[in-house]
Design an enzyme around this catalytic site. Structure first.
Site, PDB file in Angstrom:
ATOM      1  N   ARG A 103     -24.487 -36.449  23.297  1.00  0.00           N
ATOM      2  CA  ARG A 103     -25.113 -37.470  24.415  1.00  0.00           C
ATOM      3  C   ARG A 103     -26.373 -37.757  24.045  1.00  0.00           C
ATOM      4  NH1 ARG A 103     -24.154 -34.974  30.278  1.00  0.00           N
ATOM      5  NH2 ARG A 103     -21.958 -34.774  29.179  1.00  0.00           N
TER       6      ARG A 103
ATOM      7  N   GLY B  62     -18.527 -39.810  18.152  1.00  0.00           N
ATOM      8  CA  GLY B  62     -18.610 -38.121  17.548  1.00  0.00           C
ATOM      9  C   GLY B  62     -19.881 -37.655  17.552  1.00  0.00           C
TER      10      GLY B  62
ATOM     11  N   ASP C 111      -9.877 -33.935  17.208  1.00  0.00           N
ATOM     12  CA  ASP C 111     -10.876 -34.501  18.073  1.00  0.00           C
ATOM     13  C   ASP C 111     -10.378 -35.118  19.270  1.00  0.00           C
ATOM     14  OD1 ASP C 111     -13.020 -35.710  18.691  1.00  0.00           O
ATOM     15  OD2 ASP C 111     -12.554 -37.713  18.073  1.00  0.00           O
TER      16      ASP C 111
ATOM     17  N   ASP D 232     -11.387 -39.730  14.574  1.00  0.00           N
ATOM     18  CA  ASP D 232     -11.666 -41.363  14.459  1.00  0.00           C
ATOM     19  C   ASP D 232     -12.877 -41.634  14.236  1.00  0.00           C
ATOM     20  OD1 ASP D 232     -12.800 -40.386  16.959  1.00  0.00           O
ATOM     21  OD2 ASP D 232     -12.674 -42.514  17.602  1.00  0.00           O
TER      22      ASP D 232
ATOM     23  N   ASN E 194     -16.900 -33.441  28.753  1.00  0.00           N
ATOM     24  CA  ASN E 194     -15.949 -33.873  29.626  1.00  0.00           C
ATOM     25  C   ASN E 194     -14.423 -33.643  28.916  1.00  0.00           C
ATOM     26  OD1 ASN E 194     -17.576 -35.336  31.820  1.00  0.00           O
ATOM     27  ND2 ASN E 194     -18.591 -36.328  30.146  1.00  0.00           N
TER      28      ASN E 194
ATOM     29  N   SER F 165     -17.511 -33.220  23.496  1.00  0.00           N
ATOM     30  CA  SER F 165     -17.790 -33.878  24.783  1.00  0.00           C
ATOM     31  C   SER F 165     -17.846 -32.599  25.825  1.00  0.00           C
ATOM     32  CB  SER F 165     -16.742 -34.972  25.092  1.00  0.00           C
ATOM     33  OG  SER F 165     -16.973 -35.278  26.558  1.00  0.00           O
TER      34      SER F 165
ATOM     35  N   ASP G 134     -11.928 -37.785  21.868  1.00  0.00           N
ATOM     36  CA  ASP G 134     -12.244 -39.213  22.169  1.00  0.00           C
ATOM     37  C   ASP G 134     -11.619 -39.989  21.094  1.00  0.00           C
ATOM     38  OD1 ASP G 134     -13.603 -38.938  24.704  1.00  0.00           O
ATOM     39  OD2 ASP G 134     -15.360 -38.108  23.543  1.00  0.00           O
TER      40      ASP G 134
HETATM   41  C1  BG6 Z   1     -17.968 -37.415  21.714  1.00  0.00           C
HETATM   42  C2  BG6 Z   1     -17.758 -38.760  21.789  1.00  0.00           C
HETATM   43  O1  BG6 Z   1     -16.600 -36.833  21.678  1.00  0.00           O
HETATM   44  O2  BG6 Z   1     -18.527 -36.814  22.665  1.00  0.00           O
HETATM   45  C3  BG6 Z   1     -19.332 -39.310  21.887  1.00  0.00           C
HETATM   46  O3  BG6 Z   1     -17.334 -39.340  20.579  1.00  0.00           O
HETATM   47  C4  BG6 Z   1     -19.899 -38.671  23.024  1.00  0.00           C
HETATM   48  O4  BG6 Z   1     -19.260 -40.553  21.729  1.00  0.00           O
HETATM   49  C5  BG6 Z   1     -19.941 -36.970  22.779  1.00  0.00           C
HETATM   50  O5  BG6 Z   1     -21.497 -38.980  23.091  1.00  0.00           O
HETATM   51  C6  BG6 Z   1     -20.598 -36.359  24.031  1.00  0.00           C
HETATM   52  O6  BG6 Z   1     -19.528 -36.539  25.001  1.00  0.00           O
HETATM   53  P1  BG6 Z   1     -20.099 -36.002  26.431  1.00  0.00           P
HETATM   54  O7  BG6 Z   1     -18.896 -36.545  27.377  1.00  0.00           O
HETATM   55  O8  BG6 Z   1     -20.532 -34.971  26.519  1.00  0.00           O
HETATM   56  O9  BG6 Z   1     -21.388 -36.984  26.833  1.00  0.00           O
HETATM   57 MG    MG Z   2     -13.927 -39.510  18.494  1.00  0.00          MG
END
Ligand code: BG6
Ligand code: MG
Length: 223
Positions: free
Chosen positions: A52, A49, A12, A175, A123, A121, A14
């Site tokens: 969004r 995890g 993972d 995590d 991002n 994510s 984040d």
């Molecule tokens: C996960 C995070 O990795 O990604 C979450 O733990 C988050 O908190 C999810 O909401 C989606 O991320 P993003 O950057 O696409 O909004």
């Molecule tokens: Mg995480």
């Protein structure tokens, strides 16, 4: 009995590779404050995890505000959060790699063990670039193409399938409670590096600085 060989470690991002979980929290907090909805770090644990839009739904539900917004307003709110988040993650540098992570990635590379990134994510690729860690990953799951977010196993299975492996040959690192569940649903062993109270289901609880191939092999009886 012959031991299974460990052939891939699926990470993972984040909260495992860098503390961007903190930035997710700060961005949601800014949005919640603007909407005058209560939100704190304790409740934030439930969002780790989680995708969004699902995170937004949970925040609204927790603030008894689910019914107050239309779908398009909710989409706009999630975009706002992402704008705040993108502003925060611009400041990430290689100094923000969590302790032991780069060393562990180097060890895996030297031992010829595959590495995959399983972050939901959108991002994640940007953050990996900020950290300068792209070259350590053989496969990066595309969050946009994963049908079901964690706790469904899809993203960990995508990592495994990219290398043509079986779950017994892979280990996942997480995590978040939802992430540990996703790893288990994929049939893999789970290393937890999160807040200990959230990691009861992990098969092995470590600090990122303790991530070593030998420790994992010994605990999971892998070769
Ligand atoms: C996960 C995070 O990795 O990604 C979450 O733990 C988050 O908190 C999810 O909401 C989606 O991320 P993003 O950057 O696409 O909004
Ligand atoms: Mg995480």
């Amino acid at each position: 009995m012959e031991k299974n060989k460990i052939k891939a470690v699926i990470f993972d991002l984040d909260g495992v590779i860098t503390d961007s979980a903190r930035y997710h929290y700060l961005a949601w907090k800014k949005l919640a404050d603007k909407l005058d909805i209560p939100f704190d770090e304790v409740y934030n644990e439930k969002l780790k995890g989680v995708s969004r839009m699902e995170s937004l739904e949970l925040i609204l539900k927790n603030g008894n505000a689910s019914g107050n917004y239309t779908e398009s307003q909710k989409i706009a709110m999630a975009e706002k959060k992402n704008d705040y988040y993108k502003e925060l993650i611009k400041q990430i540098t290689p100094a923000d790699i969590l302790p032991g992570i780069q060393e562990f990635l180097e060890e895996l590379k030297a031992e010829g063990i595959h590495t995959a990134l399983a972050s939901v994510s959108k991002n994640a690729p940007f953050i990996l670039g900020q950290l300068g860690l792209e070259q350590y990953f053989d496969y990066i799951a595309d969050a946009a193409k994963i049908p079901n977010a964690k706790p469904f196993p899809d993203i960990f299975l995508a990592g495994m399938e990219a290398f043509g492996l079986t779950p017994e040959e892979c280990v996942g690192i997480e995590d978040a409670r939802t992430g540990i569940e996703a790893i288990h649903r994929a049939g893999m062993k789970a290393v937890g590096v999160g807040t200990p109270s959230e990691m009861e289901e992990a098969d092995l609880l470590l600090d990122t600085s303790e991530l070593k191939l030998e420790t994992i092999k010994e605990k999971f009886l892998l070769d």
